[in-house]
Design an enzyme around this catalytic site. Structure first.
Site, PDB file in Angstrom:
ATOM      1  N   THR B 146     -58.724  33.311-100.074  1.00  0.00           N
ATOM      2  CA  THR B 146     -57.335  33.226 -99.638  1.00  0.00           C
ATOM      3  C   THR B 146     -56.474  34.322-100.278  1.00  0.00           C
ATOM      4  O   THR B 146     -56.465  34.459-101.502  1.00  0.00           O
ATOM      5  CB  THR B 146     -56.773  31.847-100.041  1.00  0.00           C
ATOM      6  OG1 THR B 146     -57.637  30.846 -99.522  1.00  0.00           O
ATOM      7  CG2 THR B 146     -55.364  31.659 -99.508  1.00  0.00           C
ATOM      8  N   GLU B 147     -55.768  35.071 -99.440  1.00  0.00           N
ATOM      9  CA  GLU B 147     -54.824  36.098 -99.896  1.00  0.00           C
ATOM     10  C   GLU B 147     -55.493  37.115-100.821  1.00  0.00           C
ATOM     11  O   GLU B 147     -54.843  37.693-101.687  1.00  0.00           O
ATOM     12  CB  GLU B 147     -53.624  35.448-100.609  1.00  0.00           C
ATOM     13  CG  GLU B 147     -52.955  34.318 -99.817  1.00  0.00           C
ATOM     14  CD  GLU B 147     -52.100  34.813 -98.669  1.00  0.00           C
ATOM     15  OE1 GLU B 147     -51.851  36.033 -98.592  1.00  0.00           O
ATOM     16  OE2 GLU B 147     -51.687  33.984 -97.835  1.00  0.00           O
ATOM     17  N   LEU B 148     -56.798  37.306-100.640  1.00  0.00           N
ATOM     18  CA  LEU B 148     -57.597  38.221-101.459  1.00  0.00           C
ATOM     19  C   LEU B 148     -57.511  37.908-102.952  1.00  0.00           C
ATOM     20  O   LEU B 148     -57.611  38.793-103.792  1.00  0.00           O
ATOM     21  CB  LEU B 148     -57.214  39.687-101.203  1.00  0.00           C
ATOM     22  CG  LEU B 148     -57.581  40.257 -99.829  1.00  0.00           C
ATOM     23  CD1 LEU B 148     -57.386  41.779 -99.821  1.00  0.00           C
ATOM     24  CD2 LEU B 148     -59.015  39.926 -99.432  1.00  0.00           C
ATOM     25  N   TRP B 300     -53.452  40.066-102.906  1.00  0.00           N
ATOM     26  CA  TRP B 300     -52.799  41.148-102.161  1.00  0.00           C
ATOM     27  C   TRP B 300     -51.301  40.890-101.971  1.00  0.00           C
ATOM     28  O   TRP B 300     -50.658  41.586-101.198  1.00  0.00           O
ATOM     29  CB  TRP B 300     -53.523  41.435-100.850  1.00  0.00           C
ATOM     30  CG  TRP B 300     -53.348  40.448 -99.703  1.00  0.00           C
ATOM     31  CD1 TRP B 300     -52.657  39.283 -99.687  1.00  0.00           C
ATOM     32  CD2 TRP B 300     -53.891  40.615 -98.375  1.00  0.00           C
ATOM     33  NE1 TRP B 300     -52.745  38.692 -98.464  1.00  0.00           N
ATOM     34  CE2 TRP B 300     -53.490  39.487 -97.628  1.00  0.00           C
ATOM     35  CE3 TRP B 300     -54.666  41.590 -97.758  1.00  0.00           C
ATOM     36  CZ2 TRP B 300     -53.863  39.317 -96.289  1.00  0.00           C
ATOM     37  CZ3 TRP B 300     -55.030  41.415 -96.414  1.00  0.00           C
ATOM     38  CH2 TRP B 300     -54.626  40.287 -95.698  1.00  0.00           C
TER      39      TRP B 300
END
Lengths: 432, 407
Positions: B146-148, B300
């Site tokens: 999730t979300e890097l 990120w």
């Protein structure tokens, strides 16, 4: 006897006690055969009240001639001197937004019905408050110039300029009714413009009515007013309708401890959270509910989150009148931990729903509810232990409710109306 | 050969009813704002998913399978496609059928589970993997969290689950002097390959494309390709990772974003040394040049590239701890509906809405936030969570009663 009365809030547009108190006072006066012309910033959406002549400031039509005349008159000039800055002591973004969202439909519903209005008033405590107060005084002067009344009665600082302007042009006596002062609203960080207006009004009034001895004391100590000029008339509560808890079902089984009011510094909501935290360490089946909104919400929500009590501590945000009544009916205990409470009409309301109450010693209402349990707002440990006592001892809770309700029997708006009527007569008599 | 590696994130949360109040607790067990979820999904489908999917199909056809992209679709985005707009899913399936599109594995509920419950994290990955197999006939070997969100520990966990490739943000503070344009390996791993996002070139499209104040405005495909060419000689793989909603939703159609993208492959192919690949193919072309040590979490999001968009303030911390504290109780009910409802409350967006840092990233937060303030988001979330807790307690009581009766 005809009264020209300047108010600001009226149900259901109420953000604090002023609107409900104003409503009760007008009812009490009507029952004492006093004629009232009640001036409000706007009529939009308010409860219709057939026995009172309500004048909406935003519907008063002034001729071009009178407008220009007004510009050169005293109220404009004094207003400008007093109002160097546009300020807003009640304004908090969250409460204003919530309030607006709730009532938007009501406000827009009738729009266009008074396209001829000279001035636009919201009657709220918005950003434009000082300008509205100022424009309101122009209307006050115009209505004063009609001279078709015996006495002027103005409520709180928002209507002071209007009241004084009406007095100047009509020569009729002015009664100033103080429900709260700037010191109650803002503690020591007062808005100087507002307190200047208050002092100005107190000095120009023929008599001041304070809603409690607590408030009278504030007026004397902070504004240097002669105590003999101040009369105390306690607020009361509407009792005609028998309130039924029947039919309102609690959504959860636990005991509810309620805080209800504006979530601002002077109401002491932070003390409520700290006490709740102590209680929740000892008792399991209890929930705390903070009903209302205000500028302290972000801080308090963060605090409750930090304490990790939000599984048992709930925020409802702004509640409308129906929701307020539902909230009282569901509650098992009402706590008013105010830092400074000129009166505190909500204590009466809670009692009407058979909810036991704990009051701050720093409140006007504790003067008339002598049997209520009182604590210092800052004594969080004491408050917590009293809450625990109430929740564990049903007999004690019932006993306090019964005793307080007994005291409530003698507290009626008709009595307040009667006192005010006598005051009107005494003043007009000495004035003539 | 130098490879261009596009990966697009597709995600839509199940948003909660913004007016779910204290009075609803114990009474109202429907939390989702179905109307706005449907409306948003259909709007974004219309503006982005459908036209962009069609464009990608067109490009793959046109370049005879030389054009490649990868996707990660959150499980709950797919749930909503099935519920509200199956056409989008049909187009994704068509993309899968071309053989040029890789579908990456992630947590089904787009959650932060790795930080709070490893067992639940694994459960969500496997659930998502199963869905990828069913829908797209692919067995994912690439993972993105999730979300890097990424660190060494996560990489080890993912390697142990048998993956060959993992994606992460090419944040300056983890790369140091190194370039993101190479294949790397997570520190301490021996099989897993690490692809790091080139955030500068990615954000040129995702954030700056339509910014008139940007000195490079307007960005043409030709100009952008020339920037990619400049990597030749000092890089092997350029990882362009971004939200899929960039196309048509964040950058509206009238900014020319679709025309830009339509033109881009042609410009890139003008250079004989450039090709497109999927993340999962990277290790077939390259070997990792170094191990990257990431002891702390990176993501990120925002300028900080850390976890502070979702965690850190009391609202976020207390609510996320509270929801994971229910895991055991929820799973013990064995009630699939309750389990599903609870999982949907794990979605990272709920905590993103509670973020109180309103600095340079405030605009982005606000854009995606259905609430007026983070405090509103918190109140609604806690009301919902308290209702779920209450429901579970009632179930437990009923069970006990029943078993007592039986005895």
């Amino acid at each position: 006897m005809k009264v020209l009365m300047f108010g600001w809030e009226f149900p259901p547009f109420i953000s604090g006690g002023l609107g409900m108190a104003c409503y009760g006072i007008t009812r009490g006066l009507i029952n004492n055969d006093v004629d009232i012309r009640l001036v409000l910033p706007t009529k939009r959406g308010i409860y219709s009240e057939s026995q009172i002549e309500i004048v909406a400031a935003d519907e008063v039509e002034l001729s071009e001639h009178y407008r220009s005349l007004l510009e050169s008159t005293y109220s404009f000039k004094t207003g400008k001197e007093l109002l160097e800055h546009t300020i807003s002591p009640y304004y908090t973004q969250s409460s204003a937004v919530e309030f607006f969202n709730k009532y938007q439909h009501l406000m827009t519903q009738q729009e266009g019905a008074h396209g001829n209005s000279v001035m636009a008033f919201s009657g709220n405590y918005g950003k434009d408050l000082m300008n509205e107060v100022f424009r309101y005084s122009v209307i006050g002067e115009y209505l004063g110039s009609l001279k078709d009344f015996d006495i002027i009665h103005a409520h709180d600082w928002v209507s002071i300029l209007a009241g004084v302007a009406a007095k100047r042009i009509s020569g009729k006596p002015l009664i100033l009714h103080i429900h709260a002062t700037e010191y109650d609203r803002s503690g020591e960080n007062i808005n100087q413009n507002v307190s200047n207006i208050e002092k100005f009004g107190m000095e120009h009034a023929d008599k001041i009515v304070a809603v409690s001895y607590y408030t009278k004391n504030t007026i004397v100590s902070h504004y240097g007013i002669d105590p003999h000029k101040i009369v105390v008339v306690h607020n009361a509560v509407e009792k005609q309708k028998q309130i039924e808890r029947f039919g309102i079902k609690k959504n959860l089984l636990d005991k509810y401890v309620l805080f209800l009011g504006r979530v601002t510094m002077q109401k002491g909501p932070d003390y409520f959270i700290e006490a709740a935290n102590l209680v929740l360490k000892k008792l399991k089946n209890v929930r705390f509910i903070m009903a209302g909104s205000g500028d302290m919400m972000p801080k308090l929500i963060s605090r409750a989150a930090s304490l990790k009590i939000t599984d048992k501590f709930h925020f409802t945000g702004f509640l409308n009148r129906v929701e307020v009544e539902k909230m009282y009916a569901m509650s098992d205990l009402y706590v008013m931990p105010s830092v400074s409470e000129p009166f505190g009409i909500t204590a009466f309301e809670a009692l009407l729903y058979d909810v036991p109450i704990i009051l701050s010693k720093q409140s006007g209402v504790s003067e008339v509810l002598k049997d209520a349990i009182k604590v210092d707002f800052w004594d969080v440990e004491k408050l917590a232990s009293v809450i625990i006592n109430f929740l564990q001892d049903q007999k004690l809770a019932k006993e306090i409710v019964d005793k307080c309700k007994n005291e409530l029997k003698n507290i009626h708006w008709n009595n307040a109306g009667n006192k005010l009527k006598n005051l009107y007569h005494a003043i007009s008599f000495s004035h003539n | 050969m130098i490879s261009i590696c596009f990966y697009f994130q597709v995600h839509q949360p199940f948003r909660l009813k913004r007016d779910y109040s204290f009075f609803d607790i114990g009474v109202n067990h429907f939390y989702e704002d179905e109307d706005s979820n449907r409306a948003i999904l259909n709007k974004v489908s219309e503006k982005c998913y459908i036209p962009m999917n069609r464009l990608l199909l067109e490009l793959i056809n046109k370049y005879n399978d030389r054009f490649k992209v990868a996707f990660s679709l959150s499980g709950i985005a797919i749930d909503q496609f099935q519920k509200y707009n199956p056409e989008v899913l049909t187009l994704f399936k068509e993309l899968a059928d071309t053989g040029c599109v890789e579908f990456i594995n992630e947590t089904y509920y787009h959650s932060l589970a790795f930080l709070f419950s490893k067992s639940n994290f694994k459960r969500q990955i496997l659930k998502h993997k199963q869905l990828m197999k069913e829908l797209f006939k692919q067995n994912p070997k690439t993972f993105r969290n999730t979300e890097l969100i990424y660190n060494n520990e996560l990489a080890h966990f993912i390697e142990a689950m048998g993956y060959t490739t993992i994606l992460a943000e090419g944040a300056d503070h983890i790369l140091g002097w190194r370039s993101p344009n190479f294949l790397y390996q997570p520190s301490g791993c021996y099989k897993l390959n690490l692809l790091l996002k080139n955030y500068k070139l990615s954000d040129d499209i995702a954030f700056r494309f339509s910014n008139r104040g940007w000195e490079e405005f307007p960005l043409t495909a030709e100009k952008y390709a020339s920037w990619l060419y400049s990597v030749a000689g000092n890089g092997e793989i350029i990882n362009l990772f971004m939200d899929y909603e960039t196309f048509g939703e964040h950058q509206w159609q009238d900014t020319g974003i679709f025309d830009f993208f339509k033109q881009l492959p042609e410009e890139i192919f003008k250079h004989p040394d450039f090709q497109f690949i999927n993340p999962g193919q990277a290790h077939e072309y390259y070997t990792p040049v170094a191990q990257i040590d990431v002891p702390y979490f990176v993501s990120w999001a925002d300028i900080e590239r850390d976890l502070t968009a979702w965690l850190g303030n009391p609202l976020q911390n207390s609510s996320i701890e509270a929801v994971y504290a229910l895991e055991k109780k929820v799973m013990n009910t064995g009630d699939q509906d309750l389990i599903d409802v609870w999982h949907k409350l794990l979605t990272s967006d709920h905590f993103y809405y509670m973020c109180t840092k309103w600095f340079s990233d405030g605009d982005v937060h606000k854009y995606f936030n259905p609430y007026e303030t983070p405090y509103d988001a918190y109140i609604v979330y806690m009301n919902v969570l308290n209702d779920l807790h209450e429901t579970i307690l009632q179930r437990q009581k009923a069970k006990k009663k029943q078993s007592r009766k039986k005895a």
